[in-house]
Design a protein around this motif. Structure first.
Motif, PDB file in Angstrom:
ATOM      1  N   UNK A  32      11.574  11.285   0.742  1.00 44.96           N
ATOM      2  CA  UNK A  32      11.182  11.221   2.414  1.00 44.96           C
ATOM      3  C   UNK A  32      10.131   9.720   2.333  1.00 44.96           C
ATOM      4  N   UNK A  33      10.945   9.077   2.588  1.00 41.39           N
ATOM      5  CA  UNK A  33       9.900   7.640   2.894  1.00 41.39           C
ATOM      6  C   UNK A  33       9.774   6.321   4.164  1.00 41.39           C
ATOM      7  N   UNK A  34       9.161   6.512   4.606  1.00 38.03           N
ATOM      8  CA  UNK A  34       9.124   5.219   5.038  1.00 38.03           C
ATOM      9  C   UNK A  34       8.546   4.222   5.295  1.00 38.03           C
ATOM     10  N   UNK A  35       8.283   3.108   5.321  1.00 35.17           N
ATOM     11  CA  UNK A  35       8.110   1.779   4.943  1.00 35.17           C
ATOM     12  C   UNK A  35       7.838   1.158   6.026  1.00 35.17           C
ATOM     13  N   UNK A  36       7.060   0.506   6.646  1.00 32.29           N
ATOM     14  CA  UNK A  36       6.200  -0.061   7.777  1.00 32.29           C
ATOM     15  C   UNK A  36       5.915  -1.388   7.510  1.00 32.29           C
ATOM     16  N   UNK A  37       6.637  -2.623   8.301  1.00 32.39           N
ATOM     17  CA  UNK A  37       6.012  -4.144   7.412  1.00 32.39           C
ATOM     18  C   UNK A  37       5.574  -4.539   8.977  1.00 32.39           C
ATOM     19  N   UNK A  38       4.426  -4.823   8.946  1.00 30.31           N
ATOM     20  CA  UNK A  38       3.645  -4.754   9.851  1.00 30.31           C
ATOM     21  C   UNK A  38       4.216  -6.597  10.560  1.00 30.31           C
TER      22      UNK A  38
ATOM     23  N   UNK B  55       0.723  -1.144  -0.046  1.00 27.67           N
ATOM     24  CA  UNK B  55       0.283   0.639  -0.164  1.00 27.67           C
ATOM     25  C   UNK B  55       1.074   1.390   0.267  1.00 27.67           C
ATOM     26  N   UNK B  56       0.760   2.487  -0.802  1.00 26.22           N
ATOM     27  CA  UNK B  56       0.726   3.115  -0.830  1.00 26.22           C
ATOM     28  C   UNK B  56       0.608   4.757  -0.346  1.00 26.22           C
ATOM     29  N   UNK B  57       0.672   6.124   0.602  1.00 26.38           N
ATOM     30  CA  UNK B  57       0.208   6.529   0.824  1.00 26.38           C
ATOM     31  C   UNK B  57       0.627   7.876   0.447  1.00 26.38           C
ATOM     32  N   UNK B  58       0.812   8.718   0.042  1.00 22.42           N
ATOM     33  CA  UNK B  58       1.162   9.679  -0.330  1.00 22.42           C
ATOM     34  C   UNK B  58       0.867  11.176   0.026  1.00 22.42           C
ATOM     35  N   UNK B  59       2.054  11.849   1.188  1.00 22.10           N
ATOM     36  CA  UNK B  59       1.748  12.815   1.769  1.00 22.10           C
ATOM     37  C   UNK B  59       2.077  14.057   1.292  1.00 22.10           C
TER      38      UNK B  59
ATOM     39  N   UNK C 177       6.602  11.425   0.292  1.00 25.80           N
ATOM     40  CA  UNK C 177       6.153  12.371  -0.586  1.00 25.80           C
ATOM     41  C   UNK C 177       6.162  12.609  -1.914  1.00 25.80           C
ATOM     42  N   UNK C 178       5.269  11.747  -2.404  1.00 23.73           N
ATOM     43  CA  UNK C 178       5.141  11.328  -3.721  1.00 23.73           C
ATOM     44  C   UNK C 178       4.506  10.664  -4.881  1.00 23.73           C
ATOM     45  N   UNK C 179       3.917  10.492  -5.528  1.00 23.35           N
ATOM     46  CA  UNK C 179       3.158   8.835  -6.234  1.00 23.35           C
ATOM     47  C   UNK C 179       4.056   8.129  -6.484  1.00 23.35           C
ATOM     48  N   UNK C 180       2.837   6.681  -5.960  1.00 22.93           N
ATOM     49  CA  UNK C 180       3.403   5.526  -6.129  1.00 22.93           C
ATOM     50  C   UNK C 180       4.700   5.260  -7.299  1.00 22.93           C
TER      51      UNK C 180
ATOM     52  N   UNK D 275      12.671   8.445  -4.741  1.00 18.89           N
ATOM     53  CA  UNK D 275      12.055   7.272  -3.920  1.00 18.89           C
ATOM     54  C   UNK D 275      12.079   6.029  -4.275  1.00 18.89           C
ATOM     55  N   UNK D 276      12.459   6.280  -5.847  1.00 19.03           N
ATOM     56  CA  UNK D 276      12.194   4.529  -5.778  1.00 19.03           C
ATOM     57  C   UNK D 276      13.639   3.811  -6.053  1.00 19.03           C
ATOM     58  N   UNK D 277      14.987   5.113  -6.229  1.00 18.05           N
ATOM     59  CA  UNK D 277      16.079   4.215  -5.523  1.00 18.05           C
ATOM     60  C   UNK D 277      16.201   4.432  -3.851  1.00 18.05           C
ATOM     61  N   UNK D 278      15.409   4.565  -3.197  1.00 23.47           N
ATOM     62  CA  UNK D 278      15.662   4.758  -1.555  1.00 23.47           C
ATOM     63  C   UNK D 278      15.256   3.105  -1.586  1.00 23.47           C
ATOM     64  N   UNK D 279      14.365   2.577  -2.822  1.00 22.20           N
ATOM     65  CA  UNK D 279      13.165   1.342  -1.843  1.00 22.20           C
ATOM     66  C   UNK D 279      13.758   0.400  -2.373  1.00 22.20           C
TER      67      UNK D 279
END
Length: 788
Positions: free
Chosen positions: A616-622, A604-608, A776-779, A683-687
């Motif tokens: 800037x990116x957060x990845x939360x993995x439950x 899931x991708x949330x854009x803020x 802080x960007x689109x998927x 963002x793509x590079x960070x992921x």
């Protein structure tokens, strides 16, 4: 409940000139160390701006004896502690807090990194890029630039007006002259006579002194090198000027006064009680908030900033200034005896509840007669007008003293008979008899201390107005002064109130809360601009909350609200008093359903949208389930990868200055959180870098000891401060775990095998529990879904 245990202090100077401050507080669960070097950004040669900050960074990059993976930062993180450093104008601080048993090894590493830094050119080149990234972010940060503009009224030759951040241009690592200056700064200032060590913990003063002696022996000896005094802040006597920007009026006063005297003044300037400055400004619709603070203090020089949040764009700054000086005139001619007594009580109460790190960092001797005399002189130099307004001194904080026993029957503390219509005594008594089944008290912690915690969680049928928290700021401040940290969290139509600290004032604070939530709501202040990664962290809980129906068609109503609560570490007497106070809370006590839903296998991708152009990116993995077995494996995995993640992405790849990983619990759901803000990578590079790191986890697990015991030890009742324990038990309550959750979690961590950890790593990489990206960007591609 035992009598309050105030810390015992000792100050001494060792043979090599190291000044030592020791704080023995038996109630503490952890120990802390603060090392202050009397050298900062303003002590650097003019040719090399940023050198002091640069050196602070370099010292963390490892030594021959303790390489990066074994250095102070990695050690403290493995112990579940906290660590940081700060370069100020005339000081540099290194500070950490960790379990009691780890203090000696932490000090050993601190002494080694201060005394024997490698300072290799290769390290410097890499770290310069990190500082340059910080500089870019600083130059784009609205709040930082406002600070620069705020000081523009000072003398042009004062170092406060200079550039000290450091960047690629001001740190010419390749030049020999710079290398000589860097080493000269380290050799001249990083020696025993230039340092002050502050230790705080439950250890005896004798044990703390022995640790200080061991630390001292490892330092480079040398006398105190006097710091050059700065030029005058401005011309004239106590000059003052205004700065207006972004709906704020700053009244800046350059002066000479002791720090304690200015703190005393700020306390009463910031008071929100009727008859005070803020109350009058609100009544005249000129300002909605006042925040006075000391921006700078050295060698008697001080810069005092009085920040007014303007109520509207048409608010008269001239009128505000006139009211400020009228209040200062009233204050200058008032009798301060009662205020000094109250100020002493405030200071004593804070020492009674401060954690180890706060206790070690804030080392004040209190307000003296000399400080008071200096403040009187300062106010005289302002040439204040004759007071015209009918001001009042703030009343005593009602929560700082034991509750009055002889209250009139049927009335909530602080009420008169005029308030009886809010709820009759018969209704209170009847409601108090009913069992508050949704208010439970966890028995997992010992209740033999004077501290505890209370969590109250409301759910409404409509969205919560933004002004609710603002209405309660005065109550929050009074609670803080009385030793109870009161915080509010709003997500959708859920509202969480936390009370953490001394048990004694909690019932009275709860009763006041029951009254104040019905007061007319104030308009919230404009949000303060923040770094992109911090904005993402603030939005994370809302992104993880599902199943909350928010209605905007009807106003919020307390009549249909439902609430639940959890008390932690409270004595039987406190439980009884809190139950009685809770019977007056608005809404209906009821066990609430969890808003945590599974996203297994989903991406899931949330854009803020943020104001920063940096990615800037957060990845939360439950974790895939709520079981303690899964939680233990994921906690151990997070414990193992924290250091290597930082080393790989922050140090080796230099993705940015904001790089971290942690175990995070949201609405009872545990997961691993990764965060990166980068000025140079998309963002793509960070992921891609995140996924590459996760793919290497099996090899990382095979190459390292599991360290089960060290992690399990962090969850023992004896090692957990009340705030940490309360948050863990609240999250366990939301997840439906039993009251002995901490004991079971320790057992599960100790039982974790290498195969369990490898299985958790495969689950993490394969998104068995789902991946939730907040950016802080689109998927970046169609593999990511946008939530409904």
């Amino acid at each position: 409940m035992p009598a309050p245990a105030h810390p015992h202090r000792q100050h001494l100077t060792l043979a090599n000139g190291l000044r030592v401050s020791l704080h023995h507080a038996p109630r503490l669960k952890r120990s802390a160390a603060v090392l202050r070097v009397a050298a900062g950004s303003h002590d650097v040669p003019l040719a090399w701006p940023g050198l002091a900050h640069f050196l602070e960074h370099l010292l963390f990059l490892g030594t021959v004896r303790f390489p990066t993976g074994e250095g102070l930062m990695a050690y403290v993180q493995r112990q579940g502690g906290q660590i940081n450093a700060s370069t100020r104008e005339r000081t540099t601080e290194f500070f950490f807090e960790l379990p009691v048993a780890g203090l000696a090894q932490g000090l050993e590493r601190l002494a080694d990194m201060l005394t024997h830094p490698r300072l290799t050119v290769e390290d410097q080149l890499r770290e310069r890029e990190v500082l340059h990234a910080e500089y870019v972010a600083w130059s784009q940060d609205a709040q930082a630039q406002q600070q620069v503009a705020l000081l523009a009224g000072l003398a042009a030759d004062h170092p406060l007006r200079g550039f000290h951040a450091g960047n690629r241009d001001s740190l010419p690592v390749e030049r020999e002259a710079f290398q000589q200056a860097l080493r000269a700064f380290h050799q001249g200032f990083y020696r025993s006579g230039q340092m002050t060590l502050s230790l705080a913990g439950p250890q005896s003063l004798a044990d703390l002194q022995a640790l200080a002696q061991q630390f001292s022996a490892a330092l480079t000896s040398g006398p105190l090198q006097p710091q050059v005094e700065p030029p005058p802040l401005a011309q004239g006597q106590a000059p003052s000027y205004q700065h207006v920007a972004d709906n704020h009026l700053h009244q800046v006063i350059a002066c000479r006064a002791p720090r304690e005297a200015l703190d005393f003044l700020c306390t009463w300037l910031n008071a929100s009680a009727p008859g005070g400055l803020l109350a009058e400004l609100k009544a005249r619709k000129l300002a909605s908030a006042v925040q006075a603070s000391v921006l700078y203090h050295f060698a008697g020089q001080a810069v005092l900033d009085i920040d007014f949040t303007l109520a509207n764009q048409s608010a008269s700054t001239t009128h505000i200034e006139a009211l400020l000086y009228d209040w200062l005139s009233f204050f200058a001619h008032s009798d301060w005896a009662s205020l000094r007594e109250e100020f002493a009580l405030l200071a004593a109460r804070q020492q009674q509840v401060q954690g180890a790190l706060a206790l070690a960092r804030h080392d004040s001797e209190g307000l003296t007669d000399e400080d008071v005399a200096a403040l009187k002189i300062l106010l005289e130099t302002l040439h204040l007008p004759s007071c015209e307004q009918a001001w009042q001194l703030p009343p005593n904080n009602p929560f700082l003293r034991p509750p009055v026993k002889d209250e009139r029957a049927g009335l909530i503390r602080g009420q008169t008979s005029a308030h009886r219509g809010l709820r009759t005594f018969a209704q209170d008594r009847s409601r108090g008899r009913r069992e508050l089944s949704a208010l439970t008290f966890n028995q997992g912690l010992a209740n033999d201390s004077d501290e505890g915690a209370l969590y109250l969680h409301w759910r409404f049928e409509a969205a919560i107005p933004a002004g609710l928290d603002s209405t309660l700021q005065a109550l929050r401040e009074n609670a803080r002064q009385a030793g109870v940290e009161m915080s509010f969290e709003t997500v959708g139509n859920d509202w969480l109130v936390k009370l953490i600290g001394l048990q004694e004032p909690m019932p009275a604070i709860l009763e006041a809360l029951a009254l104040d939530v019905h007061q007319p709501q104030e308009a919230p202040s404009a949000p303060t601009p923040m770094l992109a990664i911090r904005a993402l962290l603030k939005a994370l809980p809302a992104c993880c909350t599902a199943g909350v129906s928010v209605s905007s068609e009807q106003p919020m109503s307390w009549a249909t609200a439902r609430w639940q609560g959890l008390g932690v570490g409270l004595s039987p007497a406190s439980e009884v008093a809190i139950k009685a106070a809770a019977a007056r809370l608005p809404g209906h006590a009821a066990r609430l359903e969890s808003t945590c839903t599974s996203i297994s296998g989903q991406h899931l991708w949330h854009q803020l949208n943020t104001e920063s152009a940096e990615a800037a990116l957060l990845l939360f993995c439950p974790a895939p389930t709520q079981s303690l077995t899964d939680e233990a494996a994921w906690r151990l995995l997070g414990h193992l990868l924290q250091g290597p993640f930082y080393q790989r992405l922050r140090v080796e790849l230099q993705l940015g200055y904001a790089v971290f990983s942690s175990v995070r619990q949201i609405n009872g759901q545990i997961g691993l959180l990764f965060g990166v803000q980068s000025p140079s990578v998309s963002l793509e590079g960070i992921l891609e870098h995140l996924q590459a790191f996760l793919a290497q986890l099996p090899a990382l697990i095979d190459s390292r000891p599991l360290d089960n015991q060290a992690l399990a030890q962090q969850f023992t009742v004896q090692a957990l401060p009340i705030a940490h324990a309360a948050e863990l038990l609240w999250q366990a309550y939301l997840a439906g775990h039993p009251s002995d959750y901490l004991t079971r979690l320790q057992q599960a961590i100790q039982a974790c095998t290498r195969e369990d950890l490898l299985h958790a790593a495969r689950q993490l990489e394969g998104a068995a529990g789902g991946w939730r990206c907040i950016a802080n960007g689109p998927r970046i591609n169609d593999a990511w879904q946008v939530p409904d």
